[in-house]
Design an enzyme around this catalytic site. Structure first.
Site, PDB file in Angstrom:
ATOM      1  N   ASP A   9       0.629  -1.158   0.040  1.00  0.00           N
ATOM      2  CA  ASP A   9       0.147  -0.031   0.003  1.00  0.00           C
ATOM      3  C   ASP A   9       1.007   1.276   0.069  1.00  0.00           C
ATOM      4  OD1 ASP A   9      -2.040   1.763   0.067  1.00  0.00           O
ATOM      5  OD2 ASP A   9      -2.877   1.099   2.035  1.00  0.00           O
ATOM      6  N   ASP A 103      -3.566   2.501  -5.170  1.00  0.00           N
ATOM      7  CA  ASP A 103      -2.290   2.508  -4.441  1.00  0.00           C
ATOM      8  C   ASP A 103      -2.235   1.126  -3.810  1.00  0.00           C
ATOM      9  OD1 ASP A 103      -4.581   2.832  -2.954  1.00  0.00           O
ATOM     10  OD2 ASP A 103      -3.660   4.501  -1.939  1.00  0.00           O
ATOM     11  N   GLU A 104      -2.589   0.261  -4.352  1.00  0.00           N
ATOM     12  CA  GLU A 104      -2.739  -0.885  -3.424  1.00  0.00           C
ATOM     13  C   GLU A 104      -2.876  -2.108  -4.299  1.00  0.00           C
ATOM     14  OE1 GLU A 104      -5.921  -2.781   0.159  1.00  0.00           O
ATOM     15  OE2 GLU A 104      -6.393  -1.288  -1.363  1.00  0.00           O
TER      16      GLU A 104
END
Length: 379
Positions: A9, A103-104
């Site tokens: 993350d 973002d993960e």
């Protein structure tokens, strides 16, 4: 074979990207989102969070809590560029990657121990991402997706956390029930009213008790609380566009019917975006006339998953495109230039009321099906 799942993350991703572009933002409270008082916070720095600010908060309240914060409108195209850089680095290193959001990422490293050592490989991958992109990233490492995601949260900011096989329950026990994916705005207060605050209490409960209170979701939460999650890492595949078309049984120029169908298609496509955690920046409208002549027109818009913004653009394009006044055989709407990103991350100038309404409708549709609730224009 023992499963090995990694969760990555990017820390305060939007803020981190802005700080790469403007180093003067480092160490200062930063808010990204709509500049109007009716806008929402899309992302905020850790410095702003110390004042009680969080994402999806009304911007007016955020500025009251943290008046010294620097407000930035946000640039989804720039964020997508850096997100793709990270994805490419991961895909070059490991075979199975699931991009869960902008973002993960989830990574399945099962079986890679015999080549290099999964933990060492995960650490080196994290260091490479930091070196090549300049972005801070945290990492969780365990036997399944749930524990790895929670471990990532415990590793923040910009850290790494390994949970050895067999220690999952002990790792989870002292943590807040808020840490469990799936415990949200409705489930959390319900469990708190039952006197449950730590995961340890869920572990000690009987699964059937939670099922009586929360239905089948109670069993899922009980399993996660006990470190059990058999869900697979789904290999990353990104469609370049999504679309819907409607062919009429009889060719028509009924503007009321045409408008209703176009708005319904825009609403369904926007829901598909939000459900999949994606955004669009290009809308195309297609018209096929009774003589089979086909015409299209497209337009750019800020990255969004808002049915309001998409619907407005669809109607605008249709009014420009439909100039021949001939009977229409088919109409279609396509959304392209798709990127990963949650709904609240793109509605920089949308109202909190619009966002809350969309979320409420989405929850009903996900649970009961798309036709369980429709907007007034579709009636």
């Amino acid at each position: 074979m023992e499963r090995t799942i990694v969760h990555c993350d990017l820390d305060t991703f939007f803020v981190s990207v802005e700080r790469l572009i403007n180093g003067s933002l480092v160490g200062k409270p930063v808010l990204i989102g709509g500049s109007s008082d009716r806008g929402v916070v899309s992302a905020c720095s850790y410095e702003a969070r110390r004042f009680g600010v969080h994402s999806a908060m009304p911007m007016r309240l955020a500025k009251q809590l943290c008046p010294e914060a620097i407000l930035i409108r946000g640039d989804m195209e720039l964020y997508a560029k850096y997100s793709n850089m990270v994805t490419e680095i991961i895909e070059e290193t490991v075979p199975v990657v699931e991009k869960a959001s902008i973002d993960e990422h989830y990574i399945d490293m099962t079986g890679m121990d015999r080549f290099f050592g999964s933990w060492k490989l995960a650490q080196e991958l994290r260091r490479r991402i930091i070196k090549e992109t300049g972005l801070p990233i945290s990492l969780g490492f365990s036997v399944n997706k749930t524990v790895s995601k929670i471990a990532t949260g415990e590793a923040k900011p910009c850290g790494e956390r390994r949970v050895e096989k067999g220690t999952e329950k002990g790792f989870l026990a002292p943590l807040s029930i808020r840490k469990i994916p799936g415990i949200g705005e409705k489930t959390y207060p319900l469990l708190r009213n039952m006197g449950i605050s730590q995961i340890r209490t869920l572990q000690e409960m009987d699964a059937l008790t939670l099922r009586r209170v929360l239905g089948q979701n109670g069993v899922v939460i009980w399993n996660k609380a006990n470190g059990v999650d058999n869900s697979e890492v789904i290999p990353f595949h990104q469609n370049k566009s999504i679309s819907k078309e409607h062919t009429f049984d009889q060719d028509t120029i009924d503007m009321v019917q045409l408008r209703k169908i176009m708005l319904s298609m825009a609403d369904e496509l926007a829901f598909d975006l939000r459900r999949d955690g994606r955004l669009t920046s290009c809308v195309t409208v297609k018209i096929r006339y009774s003589n089979f002549d086909t015409h299209t027109m497209q337009a750019k818009l800020p990255y969004t998953a808002s049915e309001r913004l998409i619907s407005e653009k669809v109607l605008e394009l249709f009014n420009k495109l439909y100039s021949r006044r001939m009977l229409i055989r088919l109409i279609g709407v396509r959304l392209s230039n798709l990127i990963w990103g949650a709904q609240q991350l793109d509605l920089f100038e949308d109202r909190i009321e619009d966002i809350n309404l969309s979320r409420a409708i989405d929850r009903i549709r996900i649970k009961y099906g798309h036709q369980a609730i429709v907007r007034g224009f579709a009636l």
